[in-house]
Design a protein around this motif. Sequence first.
Motif, PDB file in Angstrom:
ATOM      1  N   SER A 139     -11.358  -4.875 -20.833  1.00 38.65           N
ATOM      2  CA  SER A 139     -11.060  -6.050 -20.024  1.00 38.65           C
ATOM      3  C   SER A 139     -10.701  -5.623 -18.606  1.00 38.65           C
ATOM      4  CB  SER A 139      -9.908  -6.828 -20.643  1.00 38.65           C
ATOM      5  OG  SER A 139      -9.463  -7.850 -19.769  1.00 38.65           O
ATOM      6  N   TRP A 140     -11.054  -6.503 -17.655  1.00 35.77           N
ATOM      7  CA  TRP A 140     -10.596  -6.292 -16.272  1.00 35.77           C
ATOM      8  C   TRP A 140      -9.090  -6.534 -16.147  1.00 35.77           C
ATOM      9  CZ3 TRP A 140     -13.801  -3.932 -13.138  1.00 35.77           C
ATOM     10  CH2 TRP A 140     -15.176  -4.186 -13.164  1.00 35.77           C
ATOM     11  N   MET A 141      -8.505  -7.206 -17.144  1.00 36.95           N
ATOM     12  CA  MET A 141      -7.114  -7.635 -17.062  1.00 36.95           C
ATOM     13  C   MET A 141      -6.154  -6.478 -17.312  1.00 36.95           C
ATOM     14  SD  MET A 141      -7.408 -10.955 -16.504  1.00 36.95           S
ATOM     15  CE  MET A 141      -5.865 -11.699 -17.048  1.00 36.95           C
ATOM     16  N   GLN A 186      -3.767  -3.377 -17.768  1.00 33.92           N
ATOM     17  CA  GLN A 186      -3.944  -1.928 -17.809  1.00 33.92           C
ATOM     18  C   GLN A 186      -4.882  -1.485 -18.929  1.00 33.92           C
ATOM     19  OE1 GLN A 186      -2.449   0.297 -15.521  1.00 33.92           O
ATOM     20  NE2 GLN A 186      -2.187  -1.673 -14.492  1.00 33.92           N
ATOM     21  N   ALA A 187      -5.794  -2.370 -19.343  1.00 33.22           N
ATOM     22  CA  ALA A 187      -6.664  -2.049 -20.476  1.00 33.22           C
ATOM     23  C   ALA A 187      -7.454  -0.777 -20.244  1.00 33.22           C
ATOM     24  CB  ALA A 187      -7.604  -3.217 -20.763  1.00 33.22           C
ATOM     25  N   PHE A 188      -8.023  -0.633 -19.042  1.00 35.80           N
ATOM     26  CA  PHE A 188      -8.849   0.545 -18.756  1.00 35.80           C
ATOM     27  C   PHE A 188      -7.989   1.799 -18.681  1.00 35.80           C
ATOM     28  CE2 PHE A 188     -11.280   3.382 -15.931  1.00 35.80           C
ATOM     29  CZ  PHE A 188     -12.504   3.399 -16.593  1.00 35.80           C
ATOM     30  N   ALA A 189      -6.870   1.717 -17.982  1.00 34.61           N
ATOM     31  CA  ALA A 189      -6.002   2.889 -17.816  1.00 34.61           C
ATOM     32  C   ALA A 189      -5.464   3.372 -19.158  1.00 34.61           C
ATOM     33  CB  ALA A 189      -4.842   2.547 -16.874  1.00 34.61           C
ATOM     34  N   ARG A 190      -5.207   2.438 -20.074  1.00 34.41           N
ATOM     35  CA  ARG A 190      -4.661   2.796 -21.382  1.00 34.41           C
ATOM     36  C   ARG A 190      -5.753   3.021 -22.425  1.00 34.41           C
ATOM     37  NH1 ARG A 190       0.127  -1.847 -21.391  1.00 34.41           N
ATOM     38  NH2 ARG A 190       1.421  -0.861 -19.770  1.00 34.41           N
ATOM     39  N   ASP A 191      -6.999   2.881 -22.016  1.00 28.91           N
ATOM     40  CA  ASP A 191      -8.153   3.013 -22.921  1.00 28.91           C
ATOM     41  C   ASP A 191      -8.052   2.041 -24.092  1.00 28.91           C
ATOM     42  OD1 ASP A 191     -10.657   4.002 -23.553  1.00 28.91           O
ATOM     43  OD2 ASP A 191      -9.883   5.668 -24.754  1.00 28.91           O
ATOM     44  N   GLU A 239     -11.208   6.480 -12.951  1.00 26.96           N
ATOM     45  CA  GLU A 239     -10.126   5.598 -12.536  1.00 26.96           C
ATOM     46  C   GLU A 239     -10.622   4.151 -12.448  1.00 26.96           C
ATOM     47  OE1 GLU A 239      -7.117   6.628 -12.219  1.00 26.96           O
ATOM     48  OE2 GLU A 239      -7.488   8.786 -12.295  1.00 26.96           O
ATOM     49  N   ALA A 240      -9.712   3.209 -12.636  1.00 25.54           N
ATOM     50  CA  ALA A 240     -10.068   1.795 -12.618  1.00 25.54           C
ATOM     51  C   ALA A 240     -10.762   1.354 -11.329  1.00 25.54           C
ATOM     52  CB  ALA A 240      -8.837   0.937 -12.891  1.00 25.54           C
ATOM     53  N   PRO A 241     -10.322   1.779 -10.144  1.00 22.75           N
ATOM     54  CA  PRO A 241     -11.003   1.327  -8.927  1.00 22.75           C
ATOM     55  C   PRO A 241     -12.455   1.798  -8.819  1.00 22.75           C
ATOM     56  CG  PRO A 241      -8.809   2.152  -8.405  1.00 22.75           C
ATOM     57  CD  PRO A 241      -9.087   2.527  -9.833  1.00 22.75           C
ATOM     58  N   GLU A 242     -12.843   2.801  -9.599  1.00 23.08           N
ATOM     59  CA  GLU A 242     -14.196   3.330  -9.547  1.00 23.08           C
ATOM     60  C   GLU A 242     -15.140   2.639 -10.518  1.00 23.08           C
ATOM     61  OE1 GLU A 242     -13.709   7.454 -10.367  1.00 23.08           O
ATOM     62  OE2 GLU A 242     -12.362   7.780  -8.687  1.00 23.08           O
ATOM     63  N   ARG A 243     -14.654   1.655 -11.272  1.00 27.14           N
ATOM     64  CA  ARG A 243     -15.480   1.008 -12.292  1.00 27.14           C
ATOM     65  C   ARG A 243     -16.644   0.259 -11.661  1.00 27.14           C
ATOM     66  NH1 ARG A 243     -11.742  -2.406 -16.239  1.00 27.14           N
ATOM     67  NH2 ARG A 243     -13.665  -2.420 -17.479  1.00 27.14           N
ATOM     68  N   ILE A 244     -17.814   0.418 -12.249  1.00 31.90           N
ATOM     69  CA  ILE A 244     -19.023  -0.281 -11.802  1.00 31.90           C
ATOM     70  C   ILE A 244     -19.133  -1.631 -12.498  1.00 31.90           C
ATOM     71  CG2 ILE A 244     -21.545  -0.148 -11.737  1.00 31.90           C
ATOM     72  CD1 ILE A 244     -21.220   2.923 -11.709  1.00 31.90           C
ATOM     73  N   SER A 245     -18.652  -1.705 -13.725  1.00 29.85           N
ATOM     74  CA  SER A 245     -18.766  -2.896 -14.563  1.00 29.85           C
ATOM     75  C   SER A 245     -17.579  -2.904 -15.507  1.00 29.85           C
ATOM     76  CB  SER A 245     -20.102  -2.842 -15.337  1.00 29.85           C
ATOM     77  OG  SER A 245     -20.145  -3.785 -16.382  1.00 29.85           O
ATOM     78  N   ASP A 246     -17.434  -3.999 -16.288  1.00 30.82           N
ATOM     79  CA  ASP A 246     -16.428  -3.971 -17.340  1.00 30.82           C
ATOM     80  C   ASP A 246     -16.904  -3.163 -18.549  1.00 30.82           C
ATOM     81  OD1 ASP A 246     -18.327  -5.919 -17.909  1.00 30.82           O
ATOM     82  OD2 ASP A 246     -16.892  -7.407 -18.625  1.00 30.82           O
ATOM     83  N   HIS A 247     -18.193  -2.804 -18.572  1.00 29.15           N
ATOM     84  CA  HIS A 247     -18.753  -1.862 -19.543  1.00 29.15           C
ATOM     85  C   HIS A 247     -18.952  -0.509 -18.867  1.00 29.15           C
ATOM     86  CE1 HIS A 247     -20.223  -4.925 -22.605  1.00 29.15           C
ATOM     87  NE2 HIS A 247     -19.934  -5.685 -21.558  1.00 29.15           N
ATOM     88  N   ALA A 248     -19.143   0.525 -19.670  1.00 27.75           N
ATOM     89  CA  ALA A 248     -19.566   1.829 -19.164  1.00 27.75           C
ATOM     90  C   ALA A 248     -20.881   2.206 -19.843  1.00 27.75           C
ATOM     91  CB  ALA A 248     -18.505   2.894 -19.444  1.00 27.75           C
ATOM     92  N   PRO A 249     -21.705   3.017 -19.189  1.00 28.29           N
ATOM     93  CA  PRO A 249     -22.989   3.401 -19.786  1.00 28.29           C
ATOM     94  C   PRO A 249     -22.796   4.239 -21.048  1.00 28.29           C
ATOM     95  CG  PRO A 249     -22.905   3.935 -17.435  1.00 28.29           C
ATOM     96  CD  PRO A 249     -21.512   3.586 -17.848  1.00 28.29           C
ATOM     97  N   VAL A 250     -23.680   4.022 -22.009  1.00 21.64           N
ATOM     98  CA  VAL A 250     -23.750   4.851 -23.214  1.00 21.64           C
ATOM     99  C   VAL A 250     -25.011   5.699 -23.092  1.00 21.64           C
ATOM    100  CG1 VAL A 250     -23.921   4.882 -25.726  1.00 21.64           C
ATOM    101  CG2 VAL A 250     -22.530   3.132 -24.582  1.00 21.64           C
ATOM    102  N   VAL A 251     -24.852   7.022 -23.084  1.00 21.50           N
ATOM    103  CA  VAL A 251     -25.927   7.957 -22.770  1.00 21.50           C
ATOM    104  C   VAL A 251     -26.157   8.891 -23.938  1.00 21.50           C
ATOM    105  CG1 VAL A 251     -26.758   9.673 -21.112  1.00 21.50           C
ATOM    106  CG2 VAL A 251     -25.195   7.840 -20.345  1.00 21.50           C
TER     107      VAL A 251
END
Length: 322
Positions: A268-270, A272-277, A305-317
Amino acid sequence: MPATIARVVVMLRLATFNVNGIRAAQRRGFSPWIQQCVPDVVALQEVRCPLEALPVEAFAGFHVHYTPGNLAGRNGVAVLTRIPPAAVRGWGGSIWSFDPTGHAQPLAPAMPGAPTALARELRPFVDEGRYLEIDLADHALTVACLYLPKGDSPLNPQTRTGEPLTAERIAAVQRRYDRKMSFLAGFARQLSRSRRAALAAGRQFVVVGDFNIAHTPHDVKNWRAARTASGFLPEERAWLDAQLNPRTLVDVIRRLHPDQDGPYSWWSWMGQAFARDTGWRIDYQLASPALARTASTGFVDRQPEAPERISDHAPVVVDYDY
């Protein structure tokens, strides 16, 4: 002395990425990401862009096949390849091809017989820009790109804080739930047809994209709280269970990371979801067994880091070694 026979190994790097709007993703760093990742094939979901506004500079060096759908500002899937594909198929909506110079042309819209040959439940979704599949020209492989409806949960019909839970709200939740369930019923049959058709043509098969379903407790950080949420309902998880089988389709990332929580692909963008994984794993690469066995590396290309996010998803490679 017997002659030595060398085995030629060719790596294919396949990435899937829900960009949550390609124009916003491009502003946030999509081009630098693709240049650093160096994928051979990229499947995009939620491109959400009219043809005339598509930032073709984001796709430098790629041939792009895009089905935008007819819902303004929503959906849209695309597949990017370094070499023009041997064939491109959709469900009946428009498909556009862009060469590396940005020149666009329309393609024949559908699989043979589509949309009438589609599973009945999928016909309402034909023009929504949710599915595209291509046959690669340089590998015996069919790649399918999917954006599955998000749905909703009748067990948890939330409203914004302070808003009453009205009968209209409950009915809307039920419609979204029913719509996703209908899609799942039809897509199970359609997925089997596409997989079998690829194998009959001597091709391996992989379906990638945003499935909007987390499969097991390993795939949701707070899975106990998620049990009544859309994307982790028992019937959704059972559907994904039914698609996976050692003889049909294999969850490649889970095969490579069998006991790991995650790796999550959506936060979520809301807060600390990204920072806390505190994330969900809802983006997949599901491959035919012979292809899955060649997967040497698979990862979620999460920004640090959160400010570097391109999307609310990340690529799966995933790297596949033939």
